[in-house]
Design an enzyme around this catalytic site. Structure first.
Site, PDB file in Angstrom:
ATOM      1  N   LYS A  94      -1.336   0.067 -13.392  1.00  0.00           N
ATOM      2  CA  LYS A  94      -2.835  -0.594 -12.957  1.00  0.00           C
ATOM      3  C   LYS A  94      -3.217   0.128 -14.219  1.00  0.00           C
ATOM      4  O   LYS A  94      -3.964  -0.555 -15.489  1.00  0.00           O
ATOM      5  CB  LYS A  94      -3.648  -0.078 -12.386  1.00  0.00           C
ATOM      6  CG  LYS A  94      -5.693  -1.049 -12.698  1.00  0.00           C
ATOM      7  CD  LYS A  94      -6.488  -0.287 -11.518  1.00  0.00           C
ATOM      8  CE  LYS A  94      -7.805  -0.361 -11.812  1.00  0.00           C
ATOM      9  NZ  LYS A  94      -8.792  -0.087 -10.948  1.00  0.00           N
ATOM     10  N   GLU A 130       5.496   8.265 -13.356  1.00  0.00           N
ATOM     11  CA  GLU A 130       6.856   8.088 -12.636  1.00  0.00           C
ATOM     12  C   GLU A 130       7.203   6.389 -12.759  1.00  0.00           C
ATOM     13  O   GLU A 130       8.527   6.028 -13.474  1.00  0.00           O
ATOM     14  CB  GLU A 130       6.792   7.401 -10.731  1.00  0.00           C
ATOM     15  CG  GLU A 130       6.850   8.966 -10.744  1.00  0.00           C
ATOM     16  CD  GLU A 130       5.329   9.358 -10.047  1.00  0.00           C
ATOM     17  OE1 GLU A 130       4.872   9.264 -10.918  1.00  0.00           O
ATOM     18  OE2 GLU A 130       4.628   9.871  -9.465  1.00  0.00           O
ATOM     19  N   GLY A 133      -5.677  -0.326  -6.868  1.00  0.00           N
ATOM     20  CA  GLY A 133      -4.369  -0.274  -6.682  1.00  0.00           C
ATOM     21  C   GLY A 133      -4.014  -0.778  -5.125  1.00  0.00           C
ATOM     22  O   GLY A 133      -3.017  -1.931  -5.237  1.00  0.00           O
ATOM     23  N   ARG A 134      -4.668  -0.364  -4.593  1.00  0.00           N
ATOM     24  CA  ARG A 134      -4.362  -0.151  -2.648  1.00  0.00           C
ATOM     25  C   ARG A 134      -4.285  -1.499  -2.814  1.00  0.00           C
ATOM     26  O   ARG A 134      -4.287  -2.155  -1.506  1.00  0.00           O
ATOM     27  CB  ARG A 134      -4.485   0.106  -1.651  1.00  0.00           C
ATOM     28  CG  ARG A 134      -6.153   1.322  -2.312  1.00  0.00           C
ATOM     29  CD  ARG A 134      -6.063   3.276  -1.282  1.00  0.00           C
ATOM     30  NE  ARG A 134      -7.225   2.706  -1.369  1.00  0.00           N
ATOM     31  CZ  ARG A 134      -8.038   3.593  -2.671  1.00  0.00           C
ATOM     32  NH1 ARG A 134      -7.324   3.565  -3.598  1.00  0.00           N
ATOM     33  NH2 ARG A 134      -9.328   3.938  -2.972  1.00  0.00           N
ATOM     34  N   GLU A 174      -5.857   6.581   1.689  1.00  0.00           N
ATOM     35  CA  GLU A 174      -6.144   7.102   0.089  1.00  0.00           C
ATOM     36  C   GLU A 174      -7.661   6.380   0.437  1.00  0.00           C
ATOM     37  O   GLU A 174      -8.237   6.955  -1.639  1.00  0.00           O
ATOM     38  CB  GLU A 174      -5.638   5.958  -0.850  1.00  0.00           C
ATOM     39  CG  GLU A 174      -5.472   6.246  -2.301  1.00  0.00           C
ATOM     40  CD  GLU A 174      -4.411   6.045  -3.409  1.00  0.00           C
ATOM     41  OE1 GLU A 174      -3.311   6.533  -3.798  1.00  0.00           O
ATOM     42  OE2 GLU A 174      -4.306   5.048  -3.773  1.00  0.00           O
ATOM     43  N   HIS A 176      12.293   4.560  21.240  1.00  0.00           N
ATOM     44  CA  HIS A 176      13.519   5.189  21.528  1.00  0.00           C
ATOM     45  C   HIS A 176      13.154   6.873  21.115  1.00  0.00           C
ATOM     46  O   HIS A 176      14.329   7.724  20.417  1.00  0.00           O
ATOM     47  CB  HIS A 176      14.968   5.119  22.048  1.00  0.00           C
ATOM     48  CG  HIS A 176      15.011   3.754  22.124  1.00  0.00           C
ATOM     49  ND1 HIS A 176      15.756   3.512  23.828  1.00  0.00           N
ATOM     50  CD2 HIS A 176      14.553   2.327  22.191  1.00  0.00           C
ATOM     51  CE1 HIS A 176      15.223   2.699  24.220  1.00  0.00           C
ATOM     52  NE2 HIS A 176      14.777   1.112  23.116  1.00  0.00           N
ATOM     53  N   LYS A 214      -1.011  15.467  -9.739  1.00  0.00           N
ATOM     54  CA  LYS A 214      -0.049  15.051 -11.132  1.00  0.00           C
ATOM     55  C   LYS A 214      -0.576  16.222 -12.135  1.00  0.00           C
ATOM     56  O   LYS A 214       0.054  16.232 -13.040  1.00  0.00           O
ATOM     57  CB  LYS A 214      -1.148  13.430 -11.938  1.00  0.00           C
ATOM     58  CG  LYS A 214      -1.003  12.829 -10.456  1.00  0.00           C
ATOM     59  CD  LYS A 214      -1.699  11.414 -11.353  1.00  0.00           C
ATOM     60  CE  LYS A 214      -2.138  10.015 -10.010  1.00  0.00           C
ATOM     61  NZ  LYS A 214      -2.742   8.896 -10.676  1.00  0.00           N
TER      62      LYS A 214
END
Ligand code: F6P
Length: 501
Positions: A187, A193, A246-247, A332, A363, A473
């Site tokens: 965005k 990264e 973003g999400r 977030e 399990h 960040k």
């Protein structure tokens, strides 16, 4: 608007009869607390939502100003006050201001034109896409492709998010650089990264003697000028709106790898399914509104019963990426300790969301759900129709396991031997899709968005900013600066030294 103390008391002091008692006392319980919205069945009857609280759903919604908040959200008004922005993901599926809806449509058309060009061979022989992005720029596309592209995937898609070189190596292991497009999704187009991985991808293309590595790049961003500055030709930049978080962005051009791999028609169906859930959320009364009832149950557990977490278990391999996707969406959005106007929240924020895939999780972690000391409201997400090549017994047993777990958590089983005693009265919600297809997945994901929004409205917080991620960040940048390192604490400095950095 904040709920009054009287309304909070409704949630905090709601009576908590045991679940089996609730079923015995309320003959209409199943009918009242299960509903179908946008083709998805929701069963909230195994939660502790009693009749008295459910009957007050409309009052609580009115007291929190839900209708006004919905109007602001769907009308494209400012709902993210700390950043002075609207949250226009609904416009991607047709609900918003006329300008936002038109712009979203135009951007989808631009994406479609690029897909048509790829299919028509304008980029030569294309066999795959390396989609680079992180957080909301990766989790949604990865989920869509993994959930819907198992049988028919027209292009190989690898989603690369982590800065770890191991992740890069794994992502490109099965891709042919000569026939792979690299989609850089960010965005802001500043995320370290993503930019590091993008540069490594260029190097990967260059080392394979690709003639024009930049010619194989596509950018997906709300900051097109940054993408162009990176060297990507403007014709291969797919913009999306700054007002799409973003999400919440998989509906926008961020969905490019899914639209390419599954076909644009499938992408449109995804949007239609979400639009149907949008209509349900806007029009259904609070006591029959799936996202609102879910949010009410969430608050009953976090505020009234002090549950710190909730678990989501997908009883379907195709939805194995649903829990991580929801973790970003929920945590977030609603992991905040101040209200939208900056006052201390003064109560628990959203629960920690965790989860896994059934039956594997049975399990591994279900021991704690059945006999541990923590209260964990659980959600089962299952698909009625199988879509695998195996004997029907597989899917049948999968579903029976999901439903048996909900029943066992609720009823328990008493034993004189304390180690073998199952206390029961442990809540669960079951969400059942008839089949997993773009439309039903769109509806499911929109349900989770609106549930998160409804919870934020009830808590009075802003679900659309995420300042909590900024400190990490900036510290990561500072720690890389030798002059600033000396100001770090002794533990951190020793770790850096030990790692030889
Ligand atoms: O660090 C958090 C975050 O800002 C998320 O909200 C976002 O989805 C992710 O980083 C990626 O950001 P971008 O799309 O700008 O690269």
């Amino acid at each position: 608007m904040p709920l009054s103390p009287e309304h909070w008391r409704l949630l905090e002091q709601a009576e908590h009869a045991p679940l089996t008692q609730l079923f015995a006392d309320e003959p209409d319980r199943l009918d009242r607390l299960s509903l179908t919205a946008a083709g998805v069945r929701f069963d909230f009857s195994k939660t502790h939502l009693g009749r008295s609280l459910h009957d007050r759903a409309g009052d609580l919604a009115a007291a929190a100003g839900l209708a006004e908040a919905q109007e602001r959200l769907f009308g494209g008004e400012i709902v993210n006050p700390t950043e002075g922005r609207a949250a226009e993901h609904p416009a991607e599926r047709g609900s918003g201001s006329p300008e936002a809806v038109e712009l979203a449509g135009a951007r989808h058309s631009r994406m479609r034109a690029l897909i048509d060009a790829i299919e028509a061979g304008a980029f030569g022989d294309v066999t795959g896409v390396l989609h680079i992005g992180i957080g909301g720029s990766a989790l949604g596309p990865a989920l869509l492709v993994d959930a819907l592209g198992r049988h028919e995937r027209r292009y190989k898609v690898e989603v690369l998010s982590n800065i770890d070189g191991q992740a890069f190596d794994a992502a490109v292991a099965n891709l042919d650089p000569a026939t792979t497009l690299v989609a850089i999704a960010s965005k802001t187009f500043t995320t370290s990264e993503t930019l590091r991985n993008a540069r490594s991808a260029l190097q990967w293309l260059g080392e394979a003697d690709v003639e024009d590595p930049y010619g194989q790049l596509v950018a997906i961003t709300a900051a097109p000028e940054q993408a162009v500055a990176f060297g990507i030709d403007e014709t291969r930049v797919l913009p999306f709106a700054d007002s799409v978080g973003g999400r919440y962005s998989l509906w926008s051009t961020i969905g490019f790898p899914a639209a390419l791999a599954l076909g644009f028609g499938a992408f449109e169906e995804l949007l239609e399914g979400a639009a149907e859930m949008d209509r349900h959320f806007r029009l259904a009364p609070p006591d029959a509104n799936a996202p609102f009832i879910a949010a009410l149950a969430d608050l009953l557990y976090t505020q009234g019963l002090r549950a710190g977490t909730r678990g989501v278990f997908a009883y379907d391999e195709r939805l194995r990426l649903l829990p991580p996707y929801l973790q970003q969406l929920v945590m977030e959005s609603n992991g905040k300790s101040v209200t939208a106007d900056g006052q201390p929240l003064g109560r628990a924020s959203s629960a920690i969301l965790w989860g896994g895939t059934g039956t594997d999780a049975q399990h591994a972690v279900f021991q704690l759900l059945h006999q541990g000391t923590h209260l964990v409201p659980v959600e089962f997400v299952a698909i009625a129709e199988a879509d695998d090549d195996q004997e029907p017994a597989h899917h049948r047993e999968l579903l029976l396991n999901a439903f048996a777990q909900g029943a066992a958590l609720m009823t328990g089983r008493s034993s004189d031997d304390p180690a073998r005693n199952y206390p029961g009265d442990r809540p669960s919600t079951t969400i059942l899709l008839q089949r997993l297809d773009p439309r039903s997945l769109g509806a499911l994901l929109a349900f989770y968005e609106h549930r998160t929004f409804a919870e934020a409205v009830l808590l009075g917080i802003n679900p659309f900013d995420q300042f909590g991620v900024e400190l990490g960040k900036s510290i990561a940048r500072a720690i890389d600066d030798l002059d600033q390192r000396a100001s770090f604490d002794p533990s951190t400095r020793a770790l850096i030294e030990e790692a030889g950095l």
